[in-house]
Design a protein around this motif. Structure first.
Motif, short mmCIF file in Angstrom:
data_model
loop_
_atom_site.label_atom_id
_atom_site.label_comp_id
_atom_site.label_asym_id
_atom_site.label_seq_id
_atom_site.Cartn_x
_atom_site.Cartn_y
_atom_site.Cartn_z
N ALA A 50 0.81 -1.22 0.00
CA ALA A 50 0.00 0.00 0.00
C ALA A 50 0.85 1.26 0.00
N GLY A 51 2.16 1.12 0.10
CA GLY A 51 3.04 2.29 0.07
C GLY A 51 3.25 2.94 1.42
N VAL A 52 2.95 2.22 2.50
CA VAL A 52 3.19 2.74 3.85
C VAL A 52 4.70 2.95 4.05
N LYS A 53 5.04 4.05 4.70
CA LYS A 53 6.45 4.38 4.90
C LYS A 53 7.05 3.71 6.13
N ARG A 54 6.28 3.71 7.24
CA ARG A 54 6.86 3.29 8.52
C ARG A 54 5.91 2.36 9.26
N PHE A 55 6.49 1.41 10.00
CA PHE A 55 5.73 0.42 10.77
C PHE A 55 6.29 0.43 12.19
N THR A 102 12.51 -4.47 1.72
CA THR A 102 11.55 -3.61 1.01
C THR A 102 11.72 -2.12 1.24
N GLY A 103 12.45 -1.74 2.28
CA GLY A 103 12.57 -0.32 2.59
C GLY A 103 11.53 0.18 3.57
N LEU A 104 10.62 -0.68 4.00
CA LEU A 104 9.66 -0.29 5.03
C LEU A 104 10.42 0.05 6.31
N GLN A 105 10.15 1.23 6.86
CA GLN A 105 10.88 1.70 8.04
C GLN A 105 10.32 1.02 9.29
N ILE A 106 11.08 0.11 9.85
CA ILE A 106 10.64 -0.63 11.02
C ILE A 106 11.16 0.04 12.29
N VAL A 107 10.26 0.24 13.26
CA VAL A 107 10.62 0.77 14.57
C VAL A 107 10.01 -0.17 15.62
N ILE A 108 10.83 -0.64 16.55
CA ILE A 108 10.37 -1.59 17.56
C ILE A 108 10.51 -0.99 18.95
N THR A 163 7.51 9.79 13.88
CA THR A 163 8.11 10.75 12.94
C THR A 163 9.63 10.88 13.02
N HIS A 164 10.25 10.47 14.10
CA HIS A 164 11.68 10.76 14.29
C HIS A 164 12.53 10.04 13.24
N PRO A 165 13.40 10.77 12.52
CA PRO A 165 14.20 10.15 11.46
C PRO A 165 15.20 9.13 11.97
N LYS A 166 15.65 9.25 13.21
CA LYS A 166 16.65 8.33 13.75
C LYS A 166 16.04 7.06 14.35
N ALA A 167 14.71 6.97 14.30
CA ALA A 167 14.05 5.79 14.88
C ALA A 167 14.09 4.58 13.95
N GLY A 188 16.94 11.61 21.67
CA GLY A 188 16.92 12.82 22.48
C GLY A 188 15.67 12.88 23.35
N TRP A 189 15.24 11.70 23.81
CA TRP A 189 13.97 11.58 24.54
C TRP A 189 14.23 11.22 25.99
#
Length: 311
Positions: free
Chosen positions: A101-106, A155-161, A216-220, A292-293
């Motif tokens: 579906a073109g989702v950027k981040r998970f 795939t390039g899907l941005q994974i954050v755990i 949203t954080h780019p470093k995540a 930075g959290w």
């Protein structure tokens, strides 16, 4: 503005996340109960075969909180396969459809149980530890993490755990709520001598704040984050704080730890006793340094709100 898809919105953490999001956010919901006001809603299970395409359209970020959680009276013939059906295969099905579906981040809300059950006699868990889950729930979450990270690389899907320990706050249930109710009744409790262990907890308010940062954080991207209130407490301190925020006397008795161990063996509840007298600490320095959290709310703040349900 990002459009979000949130799973598990009717649960404890998901409900608090929904309440904390800005009203201007575009939100799609995936779940099994009546949906609050949102842009799109799909009533469906998390499983290996369901089609989620209708709520993944135009979505930028999936926040996946829904899971098969601990079952107190497990009746499944093969509990591990039941957990895998939802937490592993179901999660991967959702993530693969998100890619299409073109989702950027998970953003995947996992569990500290991926690290293990206890840090008694060892250093605090860290994000770089080799996974060492001990129960079917933890195993299913660890497998989901591994497969998501592999999918992200492919795939390039941005994974954050995110791996939280025990989560508490207003609306909390299970053992935390039961203990608060006992303290509220002013009953004498045998926990005064359990004052050398250390437990990491996270209020739902701090967890939700971290989830919002991770959206949203780019470093995540590609990271595993452990989370806590950054104020570890002993069982005795926890009970004392529960008494304080409820305006009750801290009526506790110093029963020696060996009594708990013997009782655990007699009742075949050693794992319960270990959670009570043992330690489970998490090191959140990677989370703080990378993003930075810092947890914006104190542990006392979370306890005060958790005790509302006892009034």
């Amino acid at each position: 503005m990002d459009r979000l898809l949130i799973t598990g919105y009717s649960g404890f953490v998901g409900g608090h996340l929904l309440n904390a999001l800005d009203e201007s956010c575009e939100i799609n919901l995936l779940g099994r109960s009546a949906a609050p006001k949102c842009d799109k809603y799909l009533e469906a299970n998390i499983d290996p075969s369901s089609d989620y395409s209708s709520v993944l359209q135009s979505v930028d970020v999936v926040v996946h909180i829904a899971a098969r959680v601990h079952v107190m009276s497990e009746t499944a013939a093969n509990p591990l396969e039941e957990f895998r059906e939802v937490n592993t295969a179901g999660t991967l099905n959702l993530a693969k459809q998100a890619v299409k579906a073109g989702v950027k981040r998970f953003v995947f809300v996992s569990s500290i149980k991926v690290n293990g059950e206890s840090t008694t006699g060892r250093a605090a868990f860290s994000s770089t530890d080799k996974p060492d889950p001990e129960d079917p729930y933890g195993i299913s979450k660890a497998e989901a993490e591994s497969q998501l990270l592999a999918l992200g690389k492919e795939t390039g899907l941005q994974i954050v755990i995110i791996r939280p320990p025990l989560v508490y706050g207003e609306g909390v249930k299970a053992n935390f709520a039961s203990l608060m109710a006992l303290v509220n009744k002013g009953l004498p409790l045998p926990f005064r001598a359990i004052n050398c262990n250390r437990r990491s907890l996270v209020s739902v308010y701090n967890l939700v704040d971290l989830i919002k940062v991770c959206i949203t954080h780019p470093k995540a991207v590609g990271q595993i984050f452990l989370v806590s209130d950054d104020e570890d407490v002993s069982t005795a301190q926890m009970v004392a704080m529960m008494a304080k925020v409820q305006g009750k006397s801290n009526f506790t008795i110093p029963i020696p730890l060996w009594c708990f161990r013997i009782l655990g063996k007699i009742l075949s509840k050693e794992h319960v006793v270990d959670r009570l007298i043992g330690s489970l600490q998490v090191d959140i320095s990677h989370t703080k340094n990378t993003l930075g959290w810092c947890p914006p709310y104190s542990i006392e703040h979370g306890f005060k709100l958790a005790c509302k349900q006892q009034r």
